[in-house]
Design a protein around this motif. Structure first.
Motif, short mmCIF file in Angstrom:
data_model
loop_
_atom_site.label_atom_id
_atom_site.label_comp_id
_atom_site.label_asym_id
_atom_site.label_seq_id
_atom_site.Cartn_x
_atom_site.Cartn_y
_atom_site.Cartn_z
N PRO A 6 0.80 -1.23 0.00
CA PRO A 6 0.00 0.00 0.00
C PRO A 6 0.83 1.28 0.00
CG PRO A 6 -0.94 -1.59 1.52
CD PRO A 6 0.36 -2.17 1.06
N SER A 7 2.10 1.21 0.44
CA SER A 7 2.95 2.40 0.47
C SER A 7 3.86 2.51 -0.75
CB SER A 7 3.81 2.38 1.74
OG SER A 7 4.64 1.22 1.77
N SER A 8 3.80 1.51 -1.64
CA SER A 8 4.65 1.53 -2.83
C SER A 8 4.02 2.37 -3.94
CB SER A 8 4.86 0.10 -3.35
OG SER A 8 5.48 -0.71 -2.38
N PRO A 9 4.83 2.85 -4.90
CA PRO A 9 4.27 3.57 -6.05
C PRO A 9 3.33 2.67 -6.85
CG PRO A 9 6.65 3.90 -5.91
CD PRO A 9 6.31 2.82 -4.92
N VAL A 10 2.37 3.28 -7.50
CA VAL A 10 1.46 2.54 -8.36
C VAL A 10 2.08 2.49 -9.76
CG1 VAL A 10 -0.84 2.43 -9.38
CG2 VAL A 10 -0.54 3.29 -7.05
#
Length: 283
Positions: free
Chosen positions: A146-150
């Motif tokens: 959830p905290s990673s880039p999309v």
């Protein structure tokens, strides 16, 4: 090209003869360059490249002709001024000779403005089914945690002349965006990615969209940023946790039922073996 060879065999014969003559000339030039660079042994490479570009919409023509020695620029023709540019001191004698060879320069002008373009148009016409082919990709939104880039991932498109970018409220984004390279797939198509560093919340859903544009295709392929559309390792882990938790809860209920049943059976058996007289005499 097989069809082209059948329709215009003279063109292929001319190209073959041109290649044979070029091979002889290239060997002579390579030997000359080895002497100028004082190279008496070892492997050395002389390369020549020529070509042209034709814009079928504006009819604009661009062309080039250049050479290199051992992978480094050596000599180049400026097709705007029709003069030669030397990239190495050893190239100046050749530049001087070519700049004063008016007959050869006349041929080069004719080749780059007429012959090259005519050949290019022939190749495009006969190879149109292959060269003008367009395949749209499948587009996925990926996120490790959830905290990673999309990451917007487009794969299976053809040709490689495509762009992929993020847009917010209709405007192209340049900040917090990382573009990946166009990479080949085993089947001859291509893939590419573009990452967006953003926290996916309910407030941002629908405001961001990944846009894919392919050369030769007018309409854009747009994928809106929505949490339900994101494929994520974290989502898979959450699903596993839910499944495991549900399984444990069901197992606990079943175990409790089994315990109740066992206790009930024992209690029933105890009542069946009960002797009132034994209680009366205190034994």
């Amino acid at each position: 090209m097989k069809k082209f060879a059948t329709v215009d065999p003279e063109h292929f014969l001319w190209q073959t003869n041109l290649g044979i003559r070029s091979e002889v000339k290239d060997k002579e030039d390579l030997e000359s360059l080895q002497k100028r660079f004082n190279h008496t042994e070892g492997l050395h490479i002389y390369q020549r490249m020529k070509g042209c570009e034709w814009n079928d919409e504006t009819d604009e023509i661009k062309s080039w002709r250049q050479s290199s020695y051992d992978g480094e620029d050596f000599l180049a023709l400026d097709t705007k001024t029709w003069t030669w540019t030397a990239a190495k001191p050893q190239a100046f004698p050749m530049k001087h000779t070519l700049d004063h060879d008016q007959a050869f320069m006349t041929y080069l002008k004719f080749y780059h403005t007429e012959i090259c373009v005519q050949n290019l148009k022939k190749y495009v016409n006969f190879g149109r089914d292959v060269l003008m082919r367009t395949d749209l990709p499948k587009v996925f939104l990926l996120q490790k945690t959830p905290s990673s880039p999309v990451s917007c991932f487009a794969t299976g498109f053809y040709p490689s002349s495509a762009t992929l970018f993020w847009r917010k409220d209709g405007k192209d984004l340049h900040e917090n965006v990382v573009h990946g390279e166009v990479l080949p797939n085993p089947d001859g198509t291509f893939q590419m990615t573009v990452d967006l560093n953003v926290e996916v919340t309910a407030e941002v859903e629908g405001k961001y969209e990944c846009v894919f544009q392919l050369s030769g295709v007018k309409e854009d392929l747009v994928t809106k940023l929505e949490r339900r559309s994101i494929l994520s390792n974290a989502s898979d882990e959450d699903n596993v946790k839910v499944i495991v938790g549900t399984t444990l809860a069901v197992a606990a209920v079943i175990l409790a039922i089994i315990v109740i049943v066992v206790v009930a059976i024992r209690h029933k058996n105890k009542e069946a073996n009960y002797d009132p007289a034994a209680d009366e005499d205190g034994t």
